[in-house]
Write a protein that holds these residues in place. Structure first.
Motif, mmCIF file in Angstrom:
data_model
loop_
_atom_site.group_PDB
_atom_site.id
_atom_site.type_symbol
_atom_site.label_atom_id
_atom_site.label_comp_id
_atom_site.label_asym_id
_atom_site.label_seq_id
_atom_site.Cartn_x
_atom_site.Cartn_y
_atom_site.Cartn_z
ATOM 1 N N GLU A 1 -5.963 10.270 14.709
ATOM 2 C CA GLU A 1 -7.110 11.117 14.401
ATOM 3 C C GLU A 1 -7.909 10.544 13.228
ATOM 4 O O GLU A 1 -9.145 10.475 13.265
ATOM 5 C CB GLU A 1 -6.640 12.528 14.038
ATOM 6 C CG GLU A 1 -6.522 13.462 15.201
ATOM 7 C CD GLU A 1 -7.881 13.826 15.773
ATOM 8 O OE1 GLU A 1 -8.597 14.647 15.198
ATOM 9 O OE2 GLU A 1 -8.246 13.257 16.818
ATOM 10 N N LEU A 2 -7.209 10.158 12.180
ATOM 11 C CA LEU A 2 -7.854 9.603 10.994
ATOM 12 C C LEU A 2 -8.595 8.318 11.328
ATOM 13 O O LEU A 2 -9.746 8.119 10.916
ATOM 14 C CB LEU A 2 -6.811 9.355 9.910
ATOM 15 C CG LEU A 2 -7.296 8.719 8.603
ATOM 16 C CD1 LEU A 2 -8.380 9.563 7.943
ATOM 17 C CD2 LEU A 2 -6.125 8.510 7.654
ATOM 18 N N GLU A 3 -7.963 7.446 12.086
ATOM 19 C CA GLU A 3 -8.587 6.171 12.456
ATOM 20 C C GLU A 3 -9.820 6.381 13.326
ATOM 21 O O GLU A 3 -10.838 5.695 13.163
ATOM 22 C CB GLU A 3 -7.568 5.279 13.174
ATOM 23 C CG GLU A 3 -6.486 4.745 12.242
ATOM 24 C CD GLU A 3 -5.367 4.046 12.979
ATOM 25 O OE1 GLU A 3 -5.184 4.333 14.202
ATOM 26 O OE2 GLU A 3 -4.677 3.210 12.370
ATOM 27 N N LEU B 1 0.874 5.944 4.335
ATOM 28 C CA LEU B 1 0.327 5.533 5.626
ATOM 29 C C LEU B 1 -1.132 5.944 5.748
ATOM 30 O O LEU B 1 -1.987 5.147 6.150
ATOM 31 C CB LEU B 1 1.148 6.151 6.760
ATOM 32 C CG LEU B 1 2.604 5.698 6.884
ATOM 33 C CD1 LEU B 1 3.331 6.549 7.903
ATOM 34 C CD2 LEU B 1 2.682 4.229 7.272
ATOM 35 N N GLU B 2 -1.417 7.192 5.405
ATOM 36 C CA GLU B 2 -2.796 7.675 5.455
ATOM 37 C C GLU B 2 -3.657 6.951 4.440
ATOM 38 O O GLU B 2 -4.773 6.503 4.751
ATOM 39 C CB GLU B 2 -2.833 9.179 5.159
ATOM 40 C CG GLU B 2 -2.132 10.048 6.171
ATOM 41 C CD GLU B 2 -1.962 11.477 5.680
ATOM 42 O OE1 GLU B 2 -1.792 12.362 6.535
ATOM 43 O OE2 GLU B 2 -1.989 11.714 4.454
ATOM 44 N N ARG C 1 -9.875 9.519 -2.223
ATOM 45 C CA ARG C 1 -10.746 8.339 -2.230
ATOM 46 C C ARG C 1 -12.129 8.785 -1.755
ATOM 47 O O ARG C 1 -12.247 9.568 -0.800
ATOM 48 C CB ARG C 1 -10.213 7.230 -1.329
ATOM 49 C CG ARG C 1 -8.913 6.605 -1.824
ATOM 50 C CD ARG C 1 -8.506 5.416 -0.968
ATOM 51 N NE ARG C 1 -7.206 4.886 -1.366
ATOM 52 C CZ ARG C 1 -7.046 3.963 -2.312
ATOM 53 N NH1 ARG C 1 -8.094 3.437 -2.926
ATOM 54 N NH2 ARG C 1 -5.831 3.530 -2.619
ATOM 55 N N VAL C 2 -13.162 8.277 -2.408
ATOM 56 C CA VAL C 2 -14.539 8.670 -2.090
ATOM 57 C C VAL C 2 -15.394 7.429 -1.917
ATOM 58 O O VAL C 2 -15.364 6.515 -2.760
ATOM 59 C CB VAL C 2 -15.132 9.577 -3.181
ATOM 60 C CG1 VAL C 2 -16.548 10.001 -2.800
ATOM 61 C CG2 VAL C 2 -14.253 10.808 -3.413
ATOM 62 N N THR D 1 -8.206 0.674 3.489
ATOM 63 C CA THR D 1 -8.631 -0.482 4.294
ATOM 64 C C THR D 1 -10.031 -0.261 4.867
ATOM 65 O O THR D 1 -10.875 -1.162 4.860
ATOM 66 C CB THR D 1 -7.632 -0.732 5.431
ATOM 67 O OG1 THR D 1 -6.341 -1.005 4.870
ATOM 68 C CG2 THR D 1 -8.066 -1.918 6.284
ATOM 69 N N ALA D 2 -10.290 0.949 5.370
ATOM 70 C CA ALA D 2 -11.600 1.254 5.945
ATOM 71 C C ALA D 2 -12.694 1.168 4.894
ATOM 72 O O ALA D 2 -13.741 0.538 5.110
ATOM 73 C CB ALA D 2 -11.582 2.638 6.582
ATOM 74 N N PHE D 3 -12.475 1.788 3.753
ATOM 75 C CA PHE D 3 -13.485 1.788 2.696
ATOM 76 C C PHE D 3 -13.739 0.371 2.180
ATOM 77 O O PHE D 3 -14.880 -0.007 1.874
ATOM 78 C CB PHE D 3 -13.046 2.691 1.538
ATOM 79 C CG PHE D 3 -13.198 4.172 1.827
ATOM 80 C CD1 PHE D 3 -13.592 4.625 3.081
ATOM 81 C CD2 PHE D 3 -12.938 5.117 0.842
ATOM 82 C CE1 PHE D 3 -13.735 5.980 3.344
ATOM 83 C CE2 PHE D 3 -13.082 6.475 1.090
ATOM 84 C CZ PHE D 3 -13.477 6.901 2.341
ATOM 85 N N LYS D 4 -12.680 -0.409 2.078
ATOM 86 C CA LYS D 4 -12.829 -1.799 1.638
ATOM 87 C C LYS D 4 -13.668 -2.584 2.638
ATOM 88 O O LYS D 4 -14.506 -3.412 2.260
ATOM 89 C CB LYS D 4 -11.453 -2.445 1.473
ATOM 90 C CG LYS D 4 -11.481 -3.839 0.858
ATOM 91 C CD LYS D 4 -10.076 -4.377 0.640
ATOM 92 C CE LYS D 4 -10.116 -5.761 0.009
ATOM 93 N NZ LYS D 4 -8.732 -6.300 -0.210
#
Length: 309
Positions: A215-217, A242-243, A303-304, A249-252
């Motif tokens: 869901e998060l991905e 894990l979350e 994280r924002v 990784t996505a934000f980076k």
């Protein structure tokens, strides 16, 4: 009426969305995991022009929040379902904030009828009771390799093979039908001085039941493909590594201007893909005072990401 669930990192969330798009222009914020409305209510109170659309797959939480926030009916609405499924249907150009508090609420965890807690007479763990897959089905029907996978990947349990074999051997004699039986079985064969021996196993089962990481991905992939106004922000609260690793990784990746593969010697992508920046160098965590008042906040990380170069 008091809120039955304490929203974690509340002050940090309020501060993270104190931008002109929210404060002055009154854009729309999507609370992807509205739950019992703690974060949404505080945001609506602090920012009188802000409008919020809440999403949750728990009908009980939806009913409570709809009533609890009835004074904000002109600025608040709620949708039932998984956020990965609802988001595409409600997407608008004036969305300026995304908030997601990933994980199980205290109400769900403490309600023995939901089968999340160690001493429950049920073994369920479904955030949406209408979904078919439950923890009871997993522990009684999954093959040995399937159990090994979830305990290794979702629980990060050191002795994942031992645990999977233990469950498979036990269920040959007796079906595992309640959380108390499963947690007791694990506690009998595993020791942990810091947390309950079944904590990571229950985490792994809950993640598998609700497809939490998937869901998060899916949400992050959807947001990556959307265009945001400059200054819009995405804030995600996670509760385990894990979350947090997925969000980090996505934000980076969203900060990268060049998206060429590492093996490419010269940039051929145009070097113009940067979406914005991480608002904080490190994730925000709960203060000592908050942890004292709400021990479950100790593992929360916020994280924002802010859009616009």
């Amino acid at each position: 009426m008091s809120i039955p669930h304490n929203p974690v990192l509340l002050q940090e969330v309020l501060q993270s969305f104190s931008v002109p798009l929210v404060v002055e222009n009154g854009g729309i914020l999507i609370d992807c995991t509205v739950g019992y409305g703690g974060h949404s209510k505080a945001l609506l109170e602090k920012y009188p022009k802000l409008r919020i659309i809440g999403i949750d797959q728990d009908e009980g939480a939806i009913a409570y929040t709809f009533n609890h926030l009835k004074d904000f009916k002109d600025r608040f609405e709620v949708k039932l379902g998984r956020f990965s499924e609802v988001l595409p249907n409600i997407w608008r150009d004036d969305i300026v904030g995304i908030l997601a508090d990933i994980g199980v609420s205290s109400v769900q965890f403490d309600d023995k009828q939901r089968g999340f807690c160690f001493d429950s007479h049920l073994l369920d763990m479904r955030m949406n009771p209408h979904h078919t897959l439950s923890a009871k089905e997993i522990v009684n029907t999954y093959s040995l390799p399937q159990l090994e996978r979830i305990f290794r990947d979702f629980g990060e349990i050191r002795e994942w093979k031992k645990l999977a074999h233990l469950i498979v051997d036990f269920r040959k004699q007796e079906k595992i039908v309640c959380a108390s039986a499963l947690s007791g079985l694990i506690a009998k064969h595993f020791k942990n001085t810091k947390i309950h021996p079944a904590t990571l196993a229950f985490q792994a089962l809950r993640i598998e039941v609700n497809d939490e990481l998937g869901e998060l991905e899916r949400m992050l992939k959807f947001l990556q493909e959307k265009s945001f106004q400059k200054g819009a922000r995405v804030g995600i609260i996670s509760f385990h590594s894990l979350e947090d690793r997925i969000v980090k990784t996505a934000f980076k990746g969203w900060e990268r201007s060049c998206i060429c593969p590492k093996e490419v010697m010269k940039c051929v992508c145009g070097n113009n893909y940067k979406k914005g920046k991480n608002l904080y160098k490190k994730p925000l965590s709960a203060t000592k005072e908050e942890i004292k008042n709400n021990p479950r906040s100790r593992s929360a990380k916020l994280r924002v990401f802010e859009f616009g170069n």
